[in-house]
Design an enzyme around this catalytic site. Structure first.
Site, PDB file in Angstrom:
ATOM      1  N   ARG A 166       0.850  -1.190   0.000  1.00 16.45           N
ATOM      2  CA  ARG A 166       0.000   0.000   0.000  1.00 16.45           C
ATOM      3  C   ARG A 166       0.889   1.245   0.000  1.00 16.45           C
ATOM      4  NH1 ARG A 166      -4.994   1.473   4.121  1.00 16.45           N
ATOM      5  NH2 ARG A 166      -3.441   1.030   5.727  1.00 16.45           N
ATOM      6  N   ASP A 450      -4.342   3.007  13.518  1.00 19.62           N
ATOM      7  CA  ASP A 450      -3.487   3.685  12.551  1.00 19.62           C
ATOM      8  C   ASP A 450      -4.007   5.097  12.358  1.00 19.62           C
ATOM      9  OD1 ASP A 450      -5.671   3.541  10.823  1.00 19.62           O
ATOM     10  OD2 ASP A 450      -4.772   2.065   9.483  1.00 19.62           O
TER      11      ASP A 450
END
Length: 535
Positions: A166, A450
């Site tokens: 990612r 996150d």
């Protein structure tokens, strides 16, 4: 480092960095930036234009100009690529050395190697993460924990997870790499370096260079990615269609363009993912100044059974399977406790229920944040899939989602309490302090958090202040009260951590929290001002 045809590396060169920042790799990065950098800026401008329209009372809808794509039943995305046929369990995490080994050994089918929300974009994190991925593919990676002395290595037997990288979103830049005097797109840096060094390594192993694409808001942004893929494949002489990408549908504008996004990437598409936490952040952000109809309850009260979230996830499965693409479910962020079995029992029951709902809805797999959750997720999906690799044959033709369904925010059950406000402040402070210290995946209250968590937390507080919201107890949420609670929650953290309290980092976190929460103007991403605090 000296410039190479208009390319300048301004970051310090650590051990082995020259293995990643080769002249040939930098040449690919420069080609990508020069070909696509201007369009990237135009598309970011289009995001700003859409936000202005929404703030002025506009709405979102399925695009009339792309109706032909949605109504054409003949097209499909490419068949699943090697290593991506079966995705019933995917584990996520940053690309530090220990996580790389643990994720690949976890028993998950896929590892989302994260340069984005689970990572602080420090220069050393970005380059060393690339080294770790290359070393993993070469099977030369190992790690010894300096605190515990425990050693980690890739297992010799059994299947390792397929790596899916990612990169950073289109909105982020890499200030340590300049092309013709301007910072590069962080997206293109992360994509290009991994592709240059690992595409052929993956192909030699019978797999390929695979990606997860975050934060997109339109099919035109997917088209930009597709052009980047073709340019990179041509540059290295790799056949077009070798790259495969799964798009995170984690913004509400993208929810109205799912099929169009699949279409733009159709030769490179590996499906869509329901990025639930960033999706909530996007809902708050896009309608932040629109009053009561768009005020969500406190973060922990919002479940996937809320009407607008059900509409979003069911439309995602329907859109994917209609086009032969995988639909991947959301994150189970729970971190099992080594000390409290009762906490584990309650949380694991919730994880099982969540994965049962997803598998029943037709998802082909789902995410977990911790290796201990891999067996639960696998067991649930095994029960539905059996020996089949996926549920692409479940077309979900019963699903019929309207624009009104996706925008039915006001029907979300739950309330806003002082405890919820305090929790947003507490979690944001803890996360920001750790992020500023260089770690983007943070264990907070038995959850792996996150950047999306901090974004939701600070955005809710901003929205509640801006719209004059009152708590369920009857107190209006004001800047002054938030500042008072900020001091109180910081004191609790200080007392809890004791000697481990990092005062300089928490002072930075408080200043950043105030900047993105108490200012009259809303900051689109807190990671942008946060990134500017690094040299």
């Amino acid at each position: 480092m000296a410039g190479l045809e208009g390319i300048e590396v301004t970051g310090p060169l650590g051990e082995r960095y020259e293995e990643i920042l080769t002249p040939e790799a930098l040449g690919l990065l420069a080609a990508l930036q020069r070909a696509l950098g201007a369009r990237r800026k135009e598309l970011l401008g289009a995001r700003a234009d859409r936000q202005r329209a929404l703030s002025e009372g506009g709405t979102l809808d399925f695009l009339p100009e792309t109706a032909g794509v949605r109504e054409d039943d003949s097209w499909r995305v490419a068949a699943p690529a090697p290593g991506l046929e079966d995705r019933r369990v995917e584990i996520t995490g940053p690309t530090d050395r220990k996580m790389t080994i643990n994720a690949l050994n976890s028993g998950a089918k896929v590892w989302l190697a994260d340069f984005e929300d689970a990572n602080t974009p420090l220069w050393n994190n970005m380059i060393e993460g690339q080294l770790n991925l290359r070393d993993a593919l070469d099977r030369t990676i190992d790690f010894t924990d300096p605190k515990s002395g425990k050693s980690y290595a890739l297992k010799d037997d059994g299947e390792l997870a397929t790596i899916v990288v990612r990169p950073r979103g289109w909105h982020l830049e890499e200030k340590h790499l300049l092309v013709d005097g301007e910072p590069m797109s962080g997206s293109l840096v992360d994509f290009g370096l991994y592709f240059f060094h690992c595409a052929r390594r993956q192909l030699d192993k019978g797999k390929g260079p695979y990606y997860y694409l975050p934060k997109m808001e339109s099919h035109l942004e997917a088209r930009l990615w597709n052009d980047a893929f073709n340019l990179a494949q041509d540059h290295l002489g790799v056949p077009r269609g070798t790259i495969r990408a799964t798009v995170l549908i984690e913004t509400i504008p993208a929810a109205f363009e799912m099929e169009e996004i699949l279409y733009e990437l159709r030769d490179h598409s590996a499906g869509l993912n329901a990025g639930r936490w960033d999706y909530l952040f996007s809902v708050i952000k896009k309608f932040r100044d629109r009053g009561a109809d768009f005020i969500l309850p406190e973060r922990n009260a919002i479940t996937m059974t809320a009407p607008f979230m059900r509409a979003y996830t069911e439309l995602l499965v329907r859109s994917c399977h209609k086009r032969g693409a995988h639909a991947i479910g959301g994150m189970a962020a729970f971190i099992p406790s080594r000390r409290d079995e009762e906490v584990n029992k309650i949380a694991l029951e919730k994880v099982r229920a969540d994965k049962t709902r997803e598998s029943g809805d037709g998802f082909d797999g789902s995410w977990v944040a911790h290796p201990d959750l891999v067996p639960i997720c696998r067991e649930v999906f095994d029960g539905v899939l059996g020996d089949k690799p996926n549920q692409l044959d479940r077309l979900r033709e019963d699903v019929d989602v309207s624009a009104a369904d996706l925008l039915n925010i006001k029907a979300t059950p739950g309330e806003i309490t002082e405890a919820g406000l305090r929790n947003n402040i507490d979690v944001a402070l803890r996360y920001l302090a750790t992020w500023l210290d260089g770690a983007g995946a943070v264990a907070i209250h038995n959850l792996m958090e996150d950047a999306a968590t901090a974004e939701i937390s600070r955005s809710q507080v901003w929205q509640w202040i801006y719209n004059g919201v009152s708590t369920a107890e009857g107190r209006k949420i004001t800047k002054e009260w938030v500042e008072q609670l900020l001091d109180e929650e910081l004191g609790k953290i200080r007392d809890e951590l004791g000697d481990a309290y990092n005062e300089p980092r928490y002072n930075q976190a408080v200043a950043l929290f105030k900047e993105v929460t108490l200012a009259d103007e809303y900051a689109e991403f807190l990671t942008i001002p946060a990134y500017q605090q690094f040299p």
